[in-house]
Design a protein around this motif. Structure first.
Motif, PDB file in Angstrom:
ATOM      1  N   VAL A 214     -15.100  -4.610  10.442  1.00  0.00           N
ATOM      2  CA  VAL A 214     -14.473  -4.940   9.217  1.00  0.00           C
ATOM      3  C   VAL A 214     -14.743  -3.767   8.334  1.00  0.00           C
ATOM      4  CG1 VAL A 214     -14.267  -6.508   7.261  1.00  0.00           C
ATOM      5  CG2 VAL A 214     -14.798  -7.318   9.610  1.00  0.00           C
ATOM      6  N   SER A 215     -13.714  -3.309   7.683  1.00  0.00           N
ATOM      7  CA  SER A 215     -13.646  -1.888   6.821  1.00  0.00           C
ATOM      8  C   SER A 215     -12.634  -2.132   5.591  1.00  0.00           C
ATOM      9  CB  SER A 215     -13.194  -0.624   7.741  1.00  0.00           C
ATOM     10  OG  SER A 215     -13.302   0.249   6.880  1.00  0.00           O
ATOM     11  N   PRO A 216     -13.113  -1.823   4.472  1.00  0.00           N
ATOM     12  CA  PRO A 216     -12.352  -2.136   3.298  1.00  0.00           C
ATOM     13  C   PRO A 216     -11.292  -1.229   3.261  1.00  0.00           C
ATOM     14  CG  PRO A 216     -14.365  -1.145   2.748  1.00  0.00           C
ATOM     15  CD  PRO A 216     -14.223  -1.416   4.040  1.00  0.00           C
ATOM     16  N   ILE A 217      -9.880  -1.544   2.665  1.00  0.00           N
ATOM     17  CA  ILE A 217      -8.990  -0.675   2.291  1.00  0.00           C
ATOM     18  C   ILE A 217      -8.781  -0.453   0.478  1.00  0.00           C
ATOM     19  CG2 ILE A 217      -6.461  -0.356   2.327  1.00  0.00           C
ATOM     20  CD1 ILE A 217      -6.405  -2.248   4.758  1.00  0.00           C
ATOM     21  N   LEU A 218      -9.384   0.648   0.387  1.00  0.00           N
ATOM     22  CA  LEU A 218      -9.658   0.962  -1.162  1.00  0.00           C
ATOM     23  C   LEU A 218      -8.883   2.173  -1.713  1.00  0.00           C
ATOM     24  CD1 LEU A 218     -13.658   0.489  -1.170  1.00  0.00           C
ATOM     25  CD2 LEU A 218     -11.662  -1.338  -1.466  1.00  0.00           C
ATOM     26  N   SER A 219      -8.684   2.215  -3.037  1.00  0.00           N
ATOM     27  CA  SER A 219      -8.100   3.295  -3.631  1.00  0.00           C
ATOM     28  C   SER A 219      -8.664   4.742  -3.134  1.00  0.00           C
ATOM     29  CB  SER A 219      -7.900   3.118  -4.927  1.00  0.00           C
ATOM     30  OG  SER A 219      -9.130   3.051  -5.705  1.00  0.00           O
ATOM     31  N   SER A 220     -10.088   4.449  -2.812  1.00  0.00           N
ATOM     32  CA  SER A 220     -10.703   5.875  -2.708  1.00  0.00           C
ATOM     33  C   SER A 220     -10.780   6.059  -0.950  1.00  0.00           C
ATOM     34  CB  SER A 220     -12.098   5.595  -3.022  1.00  0.00           C
ATOM     35  OG  SER A 220     -12.551   4.511  -2.503  1.00  0.00           O
ATOM     36  N   SER A 221     -10.027   5.460  -0.197  1.00  0.00           N
ATOM     37  CA  SER A 221      -9.776   5.754   1.002  1.00  0.00           C
ATOM     38  C   SER A 221      -8.966   6.801   1.413  1.00  0.00           C
ATOM     39  CB  SER A 221      -9.049   4.418   1.897  1.00  0.00           C
ATOM     40  OG  SER A 221      -9.845   3.264   1.753  1.00  0.00           O
TER      41      SER A 221
END
Length: 803
Positions: free
Chosen positions: A497-504
């Protein structure tokens, strides 16, 4: 005489006049058609000669190329290819000599032009043009150049024979003789190239002269014919008064739906075909406007073109829209609206033509679905998932929203395939897809990335919530009991599980992060969920890379890599010896690790080039230690990773290794995947050009899987095409796969490539491949992989090629 006067009554005279005038127009049409056909035939014959010159030049260039190869390597296959190519200009010469005889030797001329790679349909026109125009201006110059090339073609034949003699004699002076012959070959090549250019220029000048002549004749002919036609039409219009009725007949009987509209789009008239298309009676349609028939959402389609037509800026346009039928269903139709002006009252009218395109639209939707969805499960495929992932990343950056990417890898799935077969594995994958789809939200996206890997994008989801959902999915899969032919299986899954963020950073880093999280779940004991927090991605990446780097490097240091080999079957020559070497790894416990476990990781973490170099060095060393095997070997295939080409000294290493062990470059064929070749086109092209000059050959592996264009083959020094096994596996039962294999084989052979079919698993598949003309077959039915040393020392292989 009296009887004839009785027949020419006033009632019969108009009919007779119509027949006479119509016959005159018919004769005009015939004259026009004959003239047009003659003109086209002449121009087509000129074009055919231009195409013949192209084939002639290609044959000359290819002949010189393969004679150079033969002079350098002594490869009899190159000599045979040179003579095959030389047959093209020699065939054209035989045809010309036959056409210059009196009378013309038609059979010899036709046979010669066919041998010169001219299309059979063009040959009669080419003979006719030579017969009547060979002494015409400019044409005679082209013929002169053609005739002057004869001695040089004879010289090519002589050089080929002398080269064959020098190789056969194998005397000390042979090398010097071949060098002198190559120098003569280059001189002949330069002379023929100049002549080819002169012939091309003369042919072009002749074509232009002929075009001007035909233009003048056409103007005179058509002007005269036009005057005669105008007279006939003028006389005919005085007799025919039923033109409106004729139009009505055509309007009603045409198979295409047609209607007349006024400026307010009201239907003024409709034909029977339109009534049948819309499933409505004529009386009801005449009470409607065209807008009443169009689905509201589609009315805006073509609005700009419609406005320009109303303004008189264009006379017609076409769009595709959905229309309502009388039975409540809809039909996709291609609408063409044309603007006309009535001559009597100058009012605008429109002619509407409707064609049912529902079936073509359905096929288009189906093809688009197949391009974006996994065939087995119906889920999104990797390509479509990548596009959606990029869109979610864009949204995260634009509105600072949070989404989550989950990477699911099934545990112990291979056991199902190995125990119950691939059909059972496919059924299990379908059940898992349905289970996952039923337990996520409608707005979430589920995809099958390939094999036993799935991925999910959870829209607008917090990381904690995503972790709870992942645990739920893991538990559901753990509780899934799969039965097949009295066998029961219980599988689990590892979820990253990995987040999708604006910093990706980008989609690649997102997929890599989720993949690493899944890997960590497996390393932690499998059947669990591992969540990468934003602040520990670097740590997780470093840990994963170091583990793989350490394991692979230790395997290299401790010599725990070994090679298997799998033979190919040559349908034309069963004794042909060609095989592919396959790298294998033994882990710390002494078990063999599947290639799918360590090769993708070694490529992802940048150590695959070390494995490639180990394979090349090992193959060269072992071949050098078995000279009797090397002597009968046609080619040993070695797989290369795209990452190896990123090393600037890779070509030097390969060439140096072959030279160090005395391996002839022609004995090695390097395999590069289709997707890798397209992704690294510049680097790979330079590498292939350099090694091809030394004599190495190249195979494009997994061809067809990447849907790339055949146009790329023109930029690559590719000698072999390996048809991807996904198409070969089911050719016996799947007509689509059979058509794909046949298409790749035919186009590849047209381009002069050697065709190899992978994953041949049955005698039926092998026989179909043999029947369609595929050169080689590879697969477990042909030969199950064995240790490389077994092939090297097999006396039946090494001796069968010597006698």
């Amino acid at each position: 005489m009296t009887e004839r006067r009785k027949q020419l009554t006033p009632g019969n005279r108009p009919r007779l006049r119509i027949m006479v005038l119509t016959g005159g127009l018919f004769l005009v049409a015939i004259a026009t058609a004959v003239f047009s056909i003659t003109t086209v035939q002449i121009q087509s014959a000129t074009t055919a000669y231009a195409g013949g010159e192209s084939a002639w030049s290609r044959g000359q260039v290819a002949t010189v190329h393969y004679l150079n190869v033969y002079a350098e390597t002594g490869d009899t296959a190159a000599l045979e290819r040179a003579r095959q190519w030389l047959a093209l200009p020699l065939g054209d010469r035989r045809a010309r000599e036959a056409m210059e005889t009196a009378p013309i030797d038609y059979p010899t001329a036709q046979e010669g032009l066919l041998a010169g790679a001219n299309h059979p349909d063009d040959i009669p026109r080419m003979i006719w043009l030579y017969r009547y125009f060979s002494h015409a201006p400019y044409f005679r110059e082209a013929v002169r150049v053609w005739q002057e090339s004869d001695p040089y073609l004879d010289k090519l034949v002589s050089i080929a024979d002398l080269l064959e003699s020098t190789w056969a004699s194998n005397s000390p002076a042979s090398a010097e003789a071949r060098r002198q012959l190559r120098q003569q070959l280059n001189e002949v090549d330069q002379t023929l190239s100049v002549m080819a250019n002169e012939f091309r220029e003369a042919t072009g000048a002749a074509a232009r002269w002929l075009s001007q002549l035909l233009s003048i004749v056409s103007v005179v002919f058509l002007f005269t014919l036009g005057l005669f036609t105008a007279l006939l039409v003028w006389r005919l219009t005085r007799v025919i008064t039923e033109s409106e009725e004729n139009f009505r007949t055509v309007f009603q009987q045409t198979a295409m739906g047609m209607a007349q509209l006024d400026q307010q789009s009201r239907l003024l008239d409709v034909n029977q075909a339109l009534c049948e298309l819309l499933k409505q009676p004529r009386e009801k349609l005449l009470k409607l406007s065209y807008r009443d028939l169009v689905i509201a959402e589609d009315w805006e389609i073509g609005l700009e073109e419609r406005e320009r037509m109303l303004q008189g800026e264009q006379d017609s346009y076409s769009v595709e829209q959905r229309l309502r039928r009388g039975d409540g269903k809809t039909v996709w139709a291609r609408m063409t609206l044309s603007r006309i002006v009535r001559t009597n009252d100058r009012r605008l009218r429109y002619v509407l033509a409707l064609e049912d395109v529902s079936e073509s639209r359905r096929l288009s939707v189906k093809l688009n679905y197949q391009a974006t969805h996994d065939e087995l499960t119906g889920l999104l495929n990797r390509r479509a998932f990548g596009r959606h992932l990029a869109e979610f990343l864009r949204r995260a950056r634009n509105d600072d929203s949070e989404h989550v990417l989950c990477f699911i890898d099934l545990d112990q799935f291979k056991i199902v395939n190995d125990t119950a077969g691939h059909q059972a594995g496919d059924q299990l994958l379908r059940q898992i897809a349905k289970l996952l789809q039923a337990n996520i939200r409608d707005r979430d996206l589920l995809a099958r990335l390939g094999g036993d890997e799935f991925a999910i994008i959870l829209e607008n989801c917090k990381l904690e919530t995503a972790q709870e959902l992942a645990e739920k999915l893991r538990g559901l899969l753990e509780g899934l009991h799969f039965s097949w032919n009295e066998l029961r299986f219980q599988i689990g899954c590892s979820i990253g599980v990995s987040p999708i963020l604006s910093s990706s950073a980008d989609t690649s880093s997102l997929l890599r992060s989720a993949d690493m999280a899944c890997y960590m779940a497996k390393e932690s004991g499998r059947n669990r969920v591992y969540t990468l927090q934003e602040n520990d991605q670097d740590l997780a990446q470093q840990r994963g890379e170091m583990q793989w780097l350490g394991r692979i490097r230790s395997a290299l240091d401790e010599n725990r890599l070994f090679l298997d080999a799998q033979r190919f079957e040559c349908f034309r020559d069963p004794h042909n010896l060609r095989y592919e070497v396959l790298v294998r790894l033994i882990n710390e416990e002494g078990a063999v690790v599947a290639p799918g476990a360590f090769l993708p990781a070694s490529e992802r973490f940048g150590v695959i080039h070390q494995i490639d170099r180990w394979v090349i060095a090992t193959v060269c060393r072992k071949l050098a230690s078995h000279p009797e095997h090397l002597a009968v070997l046609d080619a040993c295939h070695i797989n290369l990773s795209a990452r190896s080409f990123e090393q600037p000294d890779f070509a030097d290493y390969v060439l140096g290794t072959m030279k160090q062990h005395g391996i002839p470059p022609s004995k090695l064929c390097f395999e590069i995947t289709e997707t890798a070749a397209i992704r690294n086109l510049v680097d790979i092209t330079g590498f292939m050009d350099r090694l091809s000059e030394e004599g190495c050959t190249f195979a494009l592996d997994d061809f067809g899987a990447g849907f790339s264009s055949f146009g790329y083959l023109r930029n690559l020094q590719v000698h072999c095409l390996k048809i991807d096994g996904v198409f070969v596996r089911d050719i016996v039962t799947d007509e689509t796969d059979l058509a794909m294999v046949r298409a790749i084989n035919e186009i590849g052979q047209t381009l002069g490539k050697t065709i190899i079919a992978e994953f041949v698993e049955s005698s039926e598949a092998a026989e179909q491949l043999r029947a369609m003309g595929v050169h080689y077959a590879q697969g477990n039915y042909i030969h199950y992989p064995c240790r490389f040393t077994e092939i090297l020392t097999d006396p039946t292989i090494n001796q069968s090629r010597l006698y």
